[in-house]
Design a protein around this motif. Structure first.
Motif, PDB file in Angstrom:
ATOM      1  N   GLN A 105       8.147  -7.200 -22.451  1.00  0.00           N
ATOM      2  CA  GLN A 105       9.201  -7.193 -21.444  1.00  0.00           C
ATOM      3  C   GLN A 105       9.914  -8.536 -21.496  1.00  0.00           C
ATOM      4  N   ILE A 106      11.153  -8.581 -21.003  1.00  0.00           N
ATOM      5  CA  ILE A 106      11.904  -9.821 -20.947  1.00  0.00           C
ATOM      6  C   ILE A 106      11.840 -10.355 -19.521  1.00  0.00           C
ATOM      7  N   ILE A 107      11.359 -11.599 -19.374  1.00  0.00           N
ATOM      8  CA  ILE A 107      11.274 -12.222 -18.050  1.00  0.00           C
ATOM      9  C   ILE A 107      11.793 -13.655 -18.141  1.00  0.00           C
ATOM     10  N   PRO A 108      12.152 -14.291 -17.012  1.00  0.00           N
ATOM     11  CA  PRO A 108      12.559 -15.701 -17.044  1.00  0.00           C
ATOM     12  C   PRO A 108      11.396 -16.583 -17.484  1.00  0.00           C
ATOM     13  N   PHE A 109      11.705 -17.626 -18.239  1.00  0.00           N
ATOM     14  CA  PHE A 109      10.678 -18.534 -18.739  1.00  0.00           C
ATOM     15  C   PHE A 109       9.830 -19.080 -17.594  1.00  0.00           C
TER      16      PHE A 109
END
Length: 431
Positions: A105-109
């Motif tokens: 999944q893509i999440i904020p760093f």
């Protein structure tokens, strides 16, 4: 590349790789502690396709080894947050299986770092599972950071040269994972080489020489997901597992760089909280392995949809489309890839002959100059060889060549003419 290496390679039509039997019972790879010449690395590791490990000396000047790491050798979360904060990053769940990989999944760093801190505080556990930031194109997202330098040994990198030219993608990645995160059993994209540097932390690598993976397939032909799982010993499920050799088990310490050759399947564990930088790359030494991989991929697709061969006028083209969706490239794009690599080297040789400045990016010009005339000539010979193989390939012949960005016959002729026209102008051709 020195003159001796070049002349030794001139006679190579098909690169002969010695048996990997020496690795079947060995638990060691060469450890390179001090300076090594590029020519020696080329002859001892690239051509024979053998792994090795470089000491931390080769990364001691990298900015990331100072900026991203605390004095205690741990990830410096504060500094990392200052640099990357809201940046979207790909994160995999090591506790979940999706086909033969981990879902991402893509999440904020900053969300990943918050999770990582909590994971450590909870004794390296979390109800969210074990999350692993991986395959992050940090260099592409932050080209101005310059936190590391690709060692010269890995600088003949056709894969990233091609994608940099298109300005679309790259195969340069950052991995950040807590203790216990891991990557399932696999071989690298297009059967490329890879190099992986530990910025901090420790990894355990399980490496199998090419061919051994065939014994680690289940009764349906699927590659094992986890070669350490007890189910791998189930003779019904994995009927040939006993025929596989024991893997090379390598512990990689902080600062060290491992070279993983083409087609070596591997499984990797983070033994501590770890940050690493990884590149996939290929060049004239293993482009033949990539070409063989593409042929194998196409054959697998053709077998899958064989029953529709006589019902579709464009069956062969559909096979190419499916192959690209599965592997990321088809024969047409492979031909374009070879053209870009060849064009750059022909321009380089011509500019050296005429003492003119090159018309390609500065970093590429510097790389070609560092590797030298011998290497450029070797590269052209390897491209020419693969083009000759492609022109004899029945599936390639069936393609509509009018749709190709360049005609392989024409490119092959250009390479031959360039080699002839520069033969008397460069000392590289002289004995």
């Amino acid at each position: 590349m020195d003159r001796e290496s070049y002349h030794n390679c001139c006679s190579l039509v098909k690169i002969s790789r010695q048996s990997y039997e020496q690795f079947w019972s060995s638990h060691f790879v060469d450890y390179i502690e001090k300076d090594l010449s590029y020519s020696k690395f080329f002859k001892k590791y690239l051509l024979p396709n053998h792994p090795c490990m470089f000491s931390r000396k080769f990364t001691e000047d990298w900015k990331c080894r100072k900026q991203w790491v605390t004095e205690e050798g741990k990830p410096n979360f504060q500094k990392l947050l200052q640099q990357f904060d809201e940046t979207p990053v790909p994160v995999a769940n090591c506790n979940a299986k999706e086909y033969n990989a981990n879902p991402k999944q893509i999440i904020p760093f900053k969300e990943f770092i918050h999770y990582w801190r909590e994971y450590i505080q909870n004794g390296h556990s979390s109800p969210k599972g074990c999350l692993y930031l991986k395959d992050w194109h940090m260099s592409r997202d932050f080209p101005e950071h310059n936190v590391y330098t690709t060692p010269v040994f890995f600088s003949s990198d056709w894969l990233n040269e091609y994608w940099d030219t298109l300005e679309v993608d790259d195969y340069r990645f950052v991995y950040m994972g807590p203790k216990g995160s891991w990557t399932p059993f696999h071989a690298d994209v297009f059967r490329s080489y890879s190099w992986s540097a530990n910025i901090c932390g420790r990894k355990k690598w399980l490496l199998y020489p090419p061919g051994q993976e065939e014994f680690l397939r289940d009764s349906h032909g699927n590659l094992a997901y986890d070669v350490t799982s007890p189910e791998i010993r189930d003779k019904v499920q994995f009927p040939h597992c006993d025929e596989a050799c024991q893997p090379l088990e390598i512990i990689q310490e902080a600062g060290e760089i491992i070279f993983v050759p083409s087609g070596w399947h591997h499984q990797v564990y983070n033994l501590e909280d770890t940050i690493s930088i990884n590149h996939n790359w290929l060049n004239g030494c293993n482009v033949d392995i990539m070409w063989q991989f593409l042929q194998n991929e196409l054959s697998a697709v053709q077998r899958e949809i064989e029953e529709w061969r006589n019902t579709m006028d464009s069956w062969h083209q559909h096979c190419q489309v499916i192959m690209k969706s599965c592997s990321g490239i088809d024969y047409g794009e492979f031909a374009t890839f070879l053209k870009i690599i060849a064009d750059n080297r022909m321009s380089f040789l011509s500019s050296c002959s005429e003492n003119n400045s090159s018309n390609y990016p500065r970093h590429l010009s510097e790389t070609l100059a560092t590797l030298g005339l011998h290497h450029a000539a070797f590269d052209l010979q390897r491209v020419a060889h693969i083009l000759e193989c492609m022109l004899c390939n029945e599936d390639f012949k069936r393609l509509d060549h009018s749709t190709l960005s360049s005609q392989p016959e024409s490119l092959l002729q250009q390479i031959r003419e360039t080699m002839l026209s520069t033969r008397g102008q460069h000392s590289l051709y002289q004995e």
